[in-house]
Design a protein around this motif. Structure first.
Motif, mmCIF file in Angstrom:
data_model
loop_
_atom_site.group_PDB
_atom_site.id
_atom_site.type_symbol
_atom_site.label_atom_id
_atom_site.label_comp_id
_atom_site.label_asym_id
_atom_site.label_seq_id
_atom_site.Cartn_x
_atom_site.Cartn_y
_atom_site.Cartn_z
ATOM 1 N N GLY A 142 21.355 -72.516 18.529
ATOM 2 C CA GLY A 142 21.878 -71.654 19.446
ATOM 3 C C GLY A 142 22.285 -71.954 20.760
ATOM 4 O O GLY A 142 23.774 -71.241 20.682
ATOM 5 N N LYS A 145 25.977 -72.403 18.978
ATOM 6 C CA LYS A 145 26.562 -71.935 18.903
ATOM 7 C C LYS A 145 27.101 -71.454 19.469
ATOM 8 O O LYS A 145 28.497 -70.321 20.415
ATOM 9 C CB LYS A 145 25.782 -70.837 18.798
ATOM 10 C CG LYS A 145 25.328 -70.994 16.242
ATOM 11 C CD LYS A 145 26.214 -71.173 15.490
ATOM 12 C CE LYS A 145 26.065 -71.629 14.337
ATOM 13 N NZ LYS A 145 25.351 -70.456 13.543
ATOM 14 N N ASN A 166 25.488 -66.328 12.625
ATOM 15 C CA ASN A 166 23.912 -66.087 13.085
ATOM 16 C C ASN A 166 23.262 -67.554 11.792
ATOM 17 O O ASN A 166 21.924 -67.872 11.059
ATOM 18 C CB ASN A 166 23.078 -65.418 12.370
ATOM 19 C CG ASN A 166 23.309 -64.240 13.930
ATOM 20 O OD1 ASN A 166 23.453 -64.789 14.572
ATOM 21 N ND2 ASN A 166 23.569 -63.067 13.197
ATOM 22 N N LEU A 169 20.007 -69.982 12.197
ATOM 23 C CA LEU A 169 19.431 -69.483 13.720
ATOM 24 C C LEU A 169 18.341 -68.817 12.509
ATOM 25 O O LEU A 169 18.213 -67.711 11.896
ATOM 26 C CB LEU A 169 20.195 -68.996 14.215
ATOM 27 C CG LEU A 169 21.855 -69.053 14.747
ATOM 28 C CD1 LEU A 169 22.445 -68.609 15.895
ATOM 29 C CD2 LEU A 169 21.428 -71.148 15.086
ATOM 30 N N THR A 173 16.900 -65.769 18.210
ATOM 31 C CA THR A 173 18.692 -67.137 18.544
ATOM 32 C C THR A 173 19.082 -65.637 17.500
ATOM 33 O O THR A 173 20.346 -65.245 18.672
ATOM 34 C CB THR A 173 17.964 -67.885 18.328
ATOM 35 O OG1 THR A 173 17.076 -68.707 18.660
ATOM 36 C CG2 THR A 173 19.866 -68.311 18.801
ATOM 37 N N SER A 174 19.096 -65.359 16.737
ATOM 38 C CA SER A 174 20.725 -64.691 15.592
ATOM 39 C C SER A 174 20.300 -63.148 16.562
ATOM 40 O O SER A 174 21.635 -62.764 16.964
ATOM 41 C CB SER A 174 20.046 -64.013 14.270
ATOM 42 O OG SER A 174 19.814 -65.455 13.693
ATOM 43 N N ASP A 178 24.320 -62.474 18.408
ATOM 44 C CA ASP A 178 25.295 -61.157 18.089
ATOM 45 C C ASP A 178 25.143 -60.226 19.617
ATOM 46 O O ASP A 178 26.076 -60.133 19.699
ATOM 47 C CB ASP A 178 24.665 -60.188 17.439
ATOM 48 C CG ASP A 178 23.668 -60.871 15.757
ATOM 49 O OD1 ASP A 178 25.102 -61.666 15.304
ATOM 50 O OD2 ASP A 178 22.762 -60.653 14.931
ATOM 51 N N THR A 196 29.416 -61.917 7.562
ATOM 52 C CA THR A 196 28.392 -61.788 7.462
ATOM 53 C C THR A 196 26.988 -61.493 6.051
ATOM 54 O O THR A 196 27.942 -60.660 6.158
ATOM 55 C CB THR A 196 27.506 -61.679 8.845
ATOM 56 O OG1 THR A 196 26.396 -61.718 9.493
ATOM 57 C CG2 THR A 196 27.614 -60.070 9.058
ATOM 58 N N ASP A 198 23.788 -61.259 7.288
ATOM 59 C CA ASP A 198 23.086 -60.725 7.770
ATOM 60 C C ASP A 198 22.784 -58.856 8.302
ATOM 61 O O ASP A 198 23.249 -58.720 9.081
ATOM 62 C CB ASP A 198 23.039 -61.644 9.228
ATOM 63 C CG ASP A 198 21.651 -61.152 9.980
ATOM 64 O OD1 ASP A 198 21.244 -60.745 9.348
ATOM 65 O OD2 ASP A 198 21.294 -61.964 10.531
ATOM 66 N N SER A 201 22.208 -57.782 11.815
ATOM 67 C CA SER A 201 23.406 -58.127 12.658
ATOM 68 C C SER A 201 23.996 -57.059 12.283
ATOM 69 O O SER A 201 25.275 -56.662 13.291
ATOM 70 C CB SER A 201 24.478 -59.368 11.839
ATOM 71 O OG SER A 201 24.123 -59.936 12.414
#
Length: 253
Positions: A142, A145, A166, A169, A173-174, A178, A196, A198, A201
């Motif tokens: 994290g 990033k 992300n 992660l 933390t993601s 975000d 992404t 994810d 997100s």
């Protein structure tokens, strides 16, 4: 604003990777590009920043045709870009503050104290203090990033590109990353484009979403629209993404 107009891109083997993609990416918004591996979303991101040359179509930054611009004009535009790479892409032999100052060293005539002040401001903005003299090997995922975000915004970019920010992660933390990207986007009215897979997100920060399927823009909408979609391929992608996330969560226990 960034616009892709009827963009096509093939690889050397003749395989069509992007098939007449047309899309607009708005300032002050988190613009997400989603799609399964091999769909073309990463190629599209690289075309937008000029890492890939398109075969046909146009890429415009505001009203300026970036794809057909002279090299000097492209360089000027690129100085307005910030990039967050999938793995952070920090320089292992440089400290945190040296990594953040790197674009300032390359593109400005600022004094050392001015560069340090700017870098420290950006590190504070991403809630990372007392880490200036640490090296990337001493940072958590994290933190890496957040350093990458600080470096990406140190030049006051008008455009921010995020490639799987992300990746690697944990879920908590993601969410932090975000929210940080969204806050910076809105605060500085940046045109932010996020590549992404994810779905968390997507549902948290997806102001506008483009779904790429087999090289084509298959669906476009918002995080609210995606809940009511009847697009079969998008539904399958959402389900597969959710299952993959559950598997990763179980493996992390």
């Amino acid at each position: 604003m960034i616009r892709a107009i009827d963009v096509c891109k093939s690889f050397e083997d003749g395989r069509l990777v992007l098939d007449h993609i047309t899309a607009s990416f708005q300032p002050g918004k988190t613009n997400l590009i989603i799609g399964q591996s091999g769909s073309g979303k990463t190629v599209l991101l690289k075309c937008l920043v000029g890492l890939h040359r398109i075969d046909s179509g146009q890429i415009l930054y505001n009203d300026l045709c970036f794809s057909g611009a002279p090299l000097a004009v492209k360089r000027e535009i690129r100085q307005k870009l910030g990039m967050i790479f999938q793995g952070g892409a920090l320089l292992d032999s440089s400290t945190v503050i040296e990594n953040v100052m790197f674009p300032l060293d390359l593109f400005t005539d600022m004094s050392q104290s001015e560069k340090e002040d700017r870098a420290n401001f950006c590190l504070q903005r991403v809630n990372l203090t007392n880490a200036n003299r640490l090296y990337p090997s001493e940072l958590s995922g994290g933190m890496i990033k957040r350093v990458a975000i600080a470096r990406a915004i140190v030049m006051n970019p008008q455009y921010l590109f995020c490639d799987e920010p992300n990746s690697g992660l944990d879920p908590k933390t993601s969410v932090v990353i975000d929210n940080l990207i969204q806050e910076i986007t809105q605060e500085y009215n940046i045109t932010t484009i996020i590549n992404t897979h994810d779905m968390n997100s997507v549902m948290e920060i997806g102001d506008t979403i483009i779904f790429i399927y087999q090289g084509r823009k298959w669906w476009e909408g918002t995080k609210d629209d995606i809940l009511d979609t009847d697009n079969k391929e998008l539904e399958e992608f959402i389900f597969a993404s959710a299952m993959a996330r559950k598997v990763r969560a179980c493996q992390g226990r």
